[in-house]
Scaffold this motif. Sequence first.
Motif, PDB file in Angstrom:
ATOM      1  N   VAL A  77      -6.421   5.448 -27.642  1.00 42.44           N
ATOM      2  CA  VAL A  77      -6.946   4.080 -27.088  1.00 42.44           C
ATOM      3  C   VAL A  77      -5.800   3.801 -25.991  1.00 42.44           C
ATOM      4  O   VAL A  77      -6.181   3.071 -25.157  1.00 42.44           O
ATOM      5  N   GLU A  78      -4.664   3.879 -26.724  1.00 39.53           N
ATOM      6  CA  GLU A  78      -3.377   3.447 -25.759  1.00 39.53           C
ATOM      7  C   GLU A  78      -3.328   3.981 -24.362  1.00 39.53           C
ATOM      8  O   GLU A  78      -3.082   3.364 -23.295  1.00 39.53           O
ATOM      9  N   ILE A  79      -3.541   5.342 -24.401  1.00 42.72           N
ATOM     10  CA  ILE A  79      -3.319   5.902 -23.072  1.00 42.72           C
ATOM     11  C   ILE A  79      -4.591   5.728 -22.217  1.00 42.72           C
ATOM     12  O   ILE A  79      -4.503   5.448 -21.008  1.00 42.72           O
ATOM     13  N   ARG A  80      -5.627   5.475 -22.756  1.00 41.79           N
ATOM     14  CA  ARG A  80      -6.812   5.231 -21.951  1.00 41.79           C
ATOM     15  C   ARG A  80      -6.719   3.836 -21.401  1.00 41.79           C
ATOM     16  O   ARG A  80      -6.876   3.499 -20.303  1.00 41.79           O
ATOM     17  N   ARG A  81      -6.138   2.823 -22.122  1.00 43.80           N
ATOM     18  CA  ARG A  81      -5.757   1.440 -21.638  1.00 43.80           C
ATOM     19  C   ARG A  81      -4.635   1.473 -20.543  1.00 43.80           C
ATOM     20  O   ARG A  81      -4.960   0.830 -19.619  1.00 43.80           O
ATOM     21  N   ALA A  82      -3.819   2.458 -20.702  1.00 42.04           N
ATOM     22  CA  ALA A  82      -2.658   2.451 -19.683  1.00 42.04           C
ATOM     23  C   ALA A  82      -3.384   3.000 -18.339  1.00 42.04           C
ATOM     24  O   ALA A  82      -2.943   2.730 -17.133  1.00 42.04           O
ATOM     25  N   ALA A  83      -4.278   4.067 -18.639  1.00 40.11           N
ATOM     26  CA  ALA A  83      -4.603   4.800 -17.314  1.00 40.11           C
ATOM     27  C   ALA A  83      -5.472   3.722 -16.608  1.00 40.11           C
ATOM     28  O   ALA A  83      -5.613   3.828 -15.256  1.00 40.11           O
ATOM     29  N   ASP A  84      -6.203   2.967 -17.323  1.00 45.46           N
ATOM     30  CA  ASP A  84      -7.387   1.984 -16.684  1.00 45.46           C
ATOM     31  C   ASP A  84      -6.521   0.899 -15.781  1.00 45.46           C
ATOM     32  O   ASP A  84      -6.791   0.599 -14.866  1.00 45.46           O
ATOM     33  N   LYS A  85      -5.183   0.678 -16.525  1.00 49.16           N
ATOM     34  CA  LYS A  85      -4.329  -0.370 -15.854  1.00 49.16           C
ATOM     35  C   LYS A  85      -3.895   0.091 -14.726  1.00 49.16           C
ATOM     36  O   LYS A  85      -3.847  -0.629 -13.668  1.00 49.16           O
ATOM     37  N   ILE A  86      -3.440   1.331 -14.479  1.00 48.60           N
ATOM     38  CA  ILE A  86      -2.839   1.945 -13.450  1.00 48.60           C
ATOM     39  C   ILE A  86      -3.928   2.147 -12.315  1.00 48.60           C
ATOM     40  O   ILE A  86      -3.486   1.928 -11.222  1.00 48.60           O
ATOM     41  N   GLY A  87      -5.067   2.325 -12.816  1.00 49.20           N
ATOM     42  CA  GLY A  87      -6.179   2.579 -11.767  1.00 49.20           C
ATOM     43  C   GLY A  87      -6.263   1.187 -11.191  1.00 49.20           C
ATOM     44  O   GLY A  87      -6.651   0.971  -9.890  1.00 49.20           O
ATOM     45  N   ARG A  88      -6.569   0.097 -11.748  1.00 42.97           N
ATOM     46  CA  ARG A  88      -6.548  -1.124 -11.397  1.00 42.97           C
ATOM     47  C   ARG A  88      -5.377  -1.669 -10.403  1.00 42.97           C
ATOM     48  O   ARG A  88      -5.672  -2.297  -9.375  1.00 42.97           O
ATOM     49  N   LEU A  89      -4.134  -1.350 -10.773  1.00 47.15           N
ATOM     50  CA  LEU A  89      -2.970  -1.495  -9.988  1.00 47.15           C
ATOM     51  C   LEU A  89      -3.146  -0.745  -8.642  1.00 47.15           C
ATOM     52  O   LEU A  89      -2.651  -1.540  -7.503  1.00 47.15           O
ATOM     53  N   LEU A  90      -3.493   0.382  -8.869  1.00 51.85           N
ATOM     54  CA  LEU A  90      -3.734   1.291  -7.317  1.00 51.85           C
ATOM     55  C   LEU A  90      -4.976   0.464  -6.332  1.00 51.85           C
ATOM     56  O   LEU A  90      -4.571   0.232  -5.310  1.00 51.85           O
ATOM     57  N   ASP A  91      -6.208  -0.176  -7.166  1.00 50.94           N
ATOM     58  CA  ASP A  91      -7.060  -0.339  -6.285  1.00 50.94           C
ATOM     59  C   ASP A  91      -6.815  -1.749  -5.763  1.00 50.94           C
ATOM     60  O   ASP A  91      -6.939  -2.042  -4.474  1.00 50.94           O
ATOM     61  N   ARG A  92      -5.973  -2.596  -6.273  1.00 51.86           N
ATOM     62  CA  ARG A  92      -5.324  -4.049  -5.795  1.00 51.86           C
ATOM     63  C   ARG A  92      -4.258  -3.600  -4.790  1.00 51.86           C
ATOM     64  O   ARG A  92      -4.457  -4.423  -3.767  1.00 51.86           O
ATOM     65  N   ALA A  93      -3.595  -2.847  -4.991  1.00 48.28           N
ATOM     66  CA  ALA A  93      -2.400  -2.444  -4.051  1.00 48.28           C
ATOM     67  C   ALA A  93      -3.168  -1.967  -2.602  1.00 48.28           C
ATOM     68  O   ALA A  93      -2.765  -2.361  -1.531  1.00 48.28           O
ATOM     69  N   TYR A  94      -4.035  -1.227  -2.897  1.00 48.00           N
ATOM     70  CA  TYR A  94      -4.704  -0.718  -1.414  1.00 48.00           C
ATOM     71  C   TYR A  94      -5.551  -1.697  -0.767  1.00 48.00           C
ATOM     72  O   TYR A  94      -5.701  -2.009   0.472  1.00 48.00           O
ATOM     73  N   LEU A  95      -6.137  -2.451  -1.658  1.00 52.86           N
ATOM     74  CA  LEU A  95      -6.894  -3.721  -1.269  1.00 52.86           C
ATOM     75  C   LEU A  95      -6.073  -4.845  -0.281  1.00 52.86           C
ATOM     76  O   LEU A  95      -6.131  -5.246   0.664  1.00 52.86           O
ATOM     77  N   GLU A  96      -4.850  -5.134  -0.810  1.00 54.56           N
ATOM     78  CA  GLU A  96      -3.969  -5.977  -0.399  1.00 54.56           C
ATOM     79  C   GLU A  96      -3.279  -5.409   0.731  1.00 54.56           C
ATOM     80  O   GLU A  96      -2.872  -6.072   1.824  1.00 54.56           O
ATOM     81  N   ALA A  97      -3.264  -4.042   0.894  1.00 50.77           N
ATOM     82  CA  ALA A  97      -2.645  -3.254   2.102  1.00 50.77           C
ATOM     83  C   ALA A  97      -3.695  -3.491   3.010  1.00 50.77           C
ATOM     84  O   ALA A  97      -3.281  -3.273   4.430  1.00 50.77           O
ATOM     85  N   GLY A  98      -5.038  -3.520   2.836  1.00 51.94           N
ATOM     86  CA  GLY A  98      -5.979  -3.832   3.672  1.00 51.94           C
ATOM     87  C   GLY A  98      -6.412  -2.759   4.694  1.00 51.94           C
ATOM     88  O   GLY A  98      -6.891  -3.254   5.825  1.00 51.94           O
TER      89      GLY A  98
END
Length: 239
Positions: free
Chosen positions: A218-239
């Motif tokens: 459960v912990e590693i699934r949560r951490a992997a999902d968080k990294i995915g969201r951070l990556l998506d946000r970073a690329y969105l902001e980079a536009g």
Amino acid sequence: MQRDKDTDVKARDGNQTLARGLRVMLAIADSGRGLSVQQVGDLLGVHRSIAYRIMQTLADFGLATRNRAGLYVPGARMATLAGAYLPALRDAAEPVMQQLANKLQSTVLLFVEQHREAQAVSIIEPTNASYHISFQPGMKTPLDRGASGYSLLAARPPTPDEPPAVTLARQTGYARSHGEVRPGAFAVSAWIPTDETPTRATLSIVTYTEEIADKAGVEIRRAADKIGRLLDRAYLEAG
């Protein structure tokens, strides 16, 4: 010395020297202790004098250096190359990996899919544990053995001949294995959900403690999902 089947690629016309240099770079990075000129010659199937010239060229560019034992080891410039690989993924993942490593008191690894293997591109060790498992940077595991490989396969669409562990990982959200890569060690891995990297990536923890492995999914699934969201946000902001 046995040749690495994955790097023993036929050189295309005109790039034999480049291919030799790249093979040697990979070989010294994977060797752990370095290679002698004779070993380089044996690896490439060339005379010592040719092997020496290749090593000197790599040394001139800072990609190799000779240690006190007379063996060639990776040069400082290799660290620059390593740091240039998927920097956005590493920047997003490593703070999360450090939190997870401390929480589970276990080593956390970031793997990417490379040909038919999972290859570690970042390794984070806990700062609050008296004992943990250590790994060499660049370690590789087969895709069809161990939690990291199963996790990367689970990120793909199902196939009729996939290992049962891959099917189970797709159902639970994480893969698990025991003793398949390192004897006695438990591994738990979850793929990172993002379309913003050129290759699939997965987060893994490795421990000798079954109790930690039991709660890691459960912990590693949560951490992997968080990294995915951070990556998506970073690329969105980079536009």
